[in-house]
Design a protein around this motif. Structure first.
Motif, PDB file in Angstrom:
ATOM      1  N   TYR A  30     -54.377  70.091 -18.422  1.00  0.00           N
ATOM      2  CA  TYR A  30     -54.496  70.690 -19.893  1.00  0.00           C
ATOM      3  C   TYR A  30     -53.766  69.612 -20.734  1.00  0.00           C
ATOM      4  O   TYR A  30     -52.573  69.183 -20.516  1.00  0.00           O
ATOM      5  N   TYR A  31     -54.408  69.380 -22.046  1.00  0.00           N
ATOM      6  CA  TYR A  31     -53.977  68.528 -23.076  1.00  0.00           C
ATOM      7  C   TYR A  31     -53.674  69.041 -24.465  1.00  0.00           C
ATOM      8  O   TYR A  31     -54.737  69.889 -24.610  1.00  0.00           O
ATOM      9  N   CYS A  32     -52.556  68.787 -24.763  1.00  0.00           N
ATOM     10  CA  CYS A  32     -52.687  69.281 -26.225  1.00  0.00           C
ATOM     11  C   CYS A  32     -52.978  67.934 -27.302  1.00  0.00           C
ATOM     12  O   CYS A  32     -52.646  66.908 -26.927  1.00  0.00           O
ATOM     13  N   LEU A  89     -48.177  77.259 -21.241  1.00  0.00           N
ATOM     14  CA  LEU A  89     -47.981  75.848 -21.734  1.00  0.00           C
ATOM     15  C   LEU A  89     -47.335  75.983 -23.023  1.00  0.00           C
ATOM     16  O   LEU A  89     -47.628  76.636 -23.991  1.00  0.00           O
ATOM     17  N   SER A  90     -46.840  74.736 -23.121  1.00  0.00           N
ATOM     18  CA  SER A  90     -46.174  74.642 -24.434  1.00  0.00           C
ATOM     19  C   SER A  90     -46.521  72.874 -24.714  1.00  0.00           C
ATOM     20  O   SER A  90     -46.759  72.077 -23.734  1.00  0.00           O
ATOM     21  N   CYS A  91     -46.600  72.922 -25.983  1.00  0.00           N
ATOM     22  CA  CYS A  91     -46.926  71.434 -26.468  1.00  0.00           C
ATOM     23  C   CYS A  91     -45.981  71.202 -27.650  1.00  0.00           C
ATOM     24  O   CYS A  91     -45.922  71.772 -28.773  1.00  0.00           O
ATOM     25  N   ALA A  92     -45.015  70.463 -27.302  1.00  0.00           N
ATOM     26  CA  ALA A  92     -43.905  70.211 -28.369  1.00  0.00           C
ATOM     27  C   ALA A  92     -44.193  68.872 -29.068  1.00  0.00           C
ATOM     28  O   ALA A  92     -44.547  67.903 -28.521  1.00  0.00           O
ATOM     29  N   VAL A 134     -45.856  66.406 -26.271  1.00  0.00           N
ATOM     30  CA  VAL A 134     -45.565  66.622 -24.931  1.00  0.00           C
ATOM     31  C   VAL A 134     -45.653  67.904 -24.451  1.00  0.00           C
ATOM     32  O   VAL A 134     -45.225  68.885 -25.007  1.00  0.00           O
ATOM     33  N   GLU A 135     -46.830  68.045 -23.079  1.00  0.00           N
ATOM     34  CA  GLU A 135     -46.922  69.181 -22.735  1.00  0.00           C
ATOM     35  C   GLU A 135     -46.102  69.726 -21.817  1.00  0.00           C
ATOM     36  O   GLU A 135     -45.590  68.874 -20.963  1.00  0.00           O
ATOM     37  N   SER A 136     -45.809  70.899 -21.350  1.00  0.00           N
ATOM     38  CA  SER A 136     -45.036  71.256 -20.243  1.00  0.00           C
ATOM     39  C   SER A 136     -45.514  72.630 -19.800  1.00  0.00           C
ATOM     40  O   SER A 136     -46.206  73.431 -20.552  1.00  0.00           O
ATOM     41  N   GLY A 137     -45.134  73.052 -18.672  1.00  0.00           N
ATOM     42  CA  GLY A 137     -45.534  74.703 -18.266  1.00  0.00           C
ATOM     43  C   GLY A 137     -46.650  74.543 -17.216  1.00  0.00           C
ATOM     44  O   GLY A 137     -46.799  75.777 -16.884  1.00  0.00           O
ATOM     45  N   TRP A 165     -52.720  62.643 -28.687  1.00  0.00           N
ATOM     46  CA  TRP A 165     -52.914  63.495 -27.545  1.00  0.00           C
ATOM     47  C   TRP A 165     -51.508  63.161 -26.810  1.00  0.00           C
ATOM     48  O   TRP A 165     -51.005  62.387 -26.935  1.00  0.00           O
ATOM     49  N   GLY A 166     -51.385  64.369 -26.064  1.00  0.00           N
ATOM     50  CA  GLY A 166     -50.222  64.363 -25.053  1.00  0.00           C
ATOM     51  C   GLY A 166     -50.805  63.824 -23.733  1.00  0.00           C
ATOM     52  O   GLY A 166     -51.940  63.266 -23.690  1.00  0.00           O
ATOM     53  N   GLN A 167     -49.852  63.818 -22.555  1.00  0.00           N
ATOM     54  CA  GLN A 167     -50.024  62.959 -21.516  1.00  0.00           C
ATOM     55  C   GLN A 167     -50.756  64.049 -20.598  1.00  0.00           C
ATOM     56  O   GLN A 167     -51.040  63.660 -19.346  1.00  0.00           O
TER      57      GLN A 167
END
Length: 130
Positions: free
Chosen positions: A96-98, A20-23, A5-8, A120-122
């Motif tokens: 941006y994707y992680c 950006l964060s990728c949890a 899950v990406e955020s930021g 992949w994240g969203q």
């Protein structure tokens, strides 16, 4: 099943910064490559940076377009990978994707290939504009 899950993301002026964060959740191994990719409107998705989750592998890799401006890092206790983006330019605007794949060895060319990644994240939108 590994979930990311990406955020930021957000709107920032040229020259500004975002982190950006990728949890991640659901790790089944200590050995994953985590990559950041981005896709601008009308363009193909491109690799930005990658890192290993292994505490014995300090390797990090960057695309030439972001080298010296972006920094990838990890916090294994939080199962989170970060992308610190400084000196942002309008051309950094993209989703941006992680992403992640299992590997015991982080290899530069491999970690920039989309096809290597199984998870992949969203995505999170980054817009650099005045």
């Amino acid at each position: 099943q590994l979930q990311l899950v990406e955020s930021g993301g957000g709107l920032v002026q040229p020259g500004g910064s975002l982190r950006l964060s990728c949890a991640a959740s659901g790790f089944t191994s200590d050995y994953y490559a985590i990559g950041w990719f981005r896709q601008a409107p009308g363009k193909e998705r491109e690799g930005v940076s990658c890192i290993s989750t292994s505490t014995s592998d300090p390797s990090t890799y960057y695309a030439d377009s972001v080298k010296g401006r972006f920094t990838i890092s990890r916090d294994n206790a939080k199962n989170t990978v970060y992308l610190q983006m400084n000196s942002l330019k309008p051309e950094d605007t993209a989703v941006y994707y992680c992403a992640a794949y299992l590997t015991k060895l982080l290899v530069f060319r491999q970690c920039f290939r989309e096809g290597e990644y199984d998870y992949w994240g969203q995505g999170t939108q980054v817009t650099v504009s005045s």
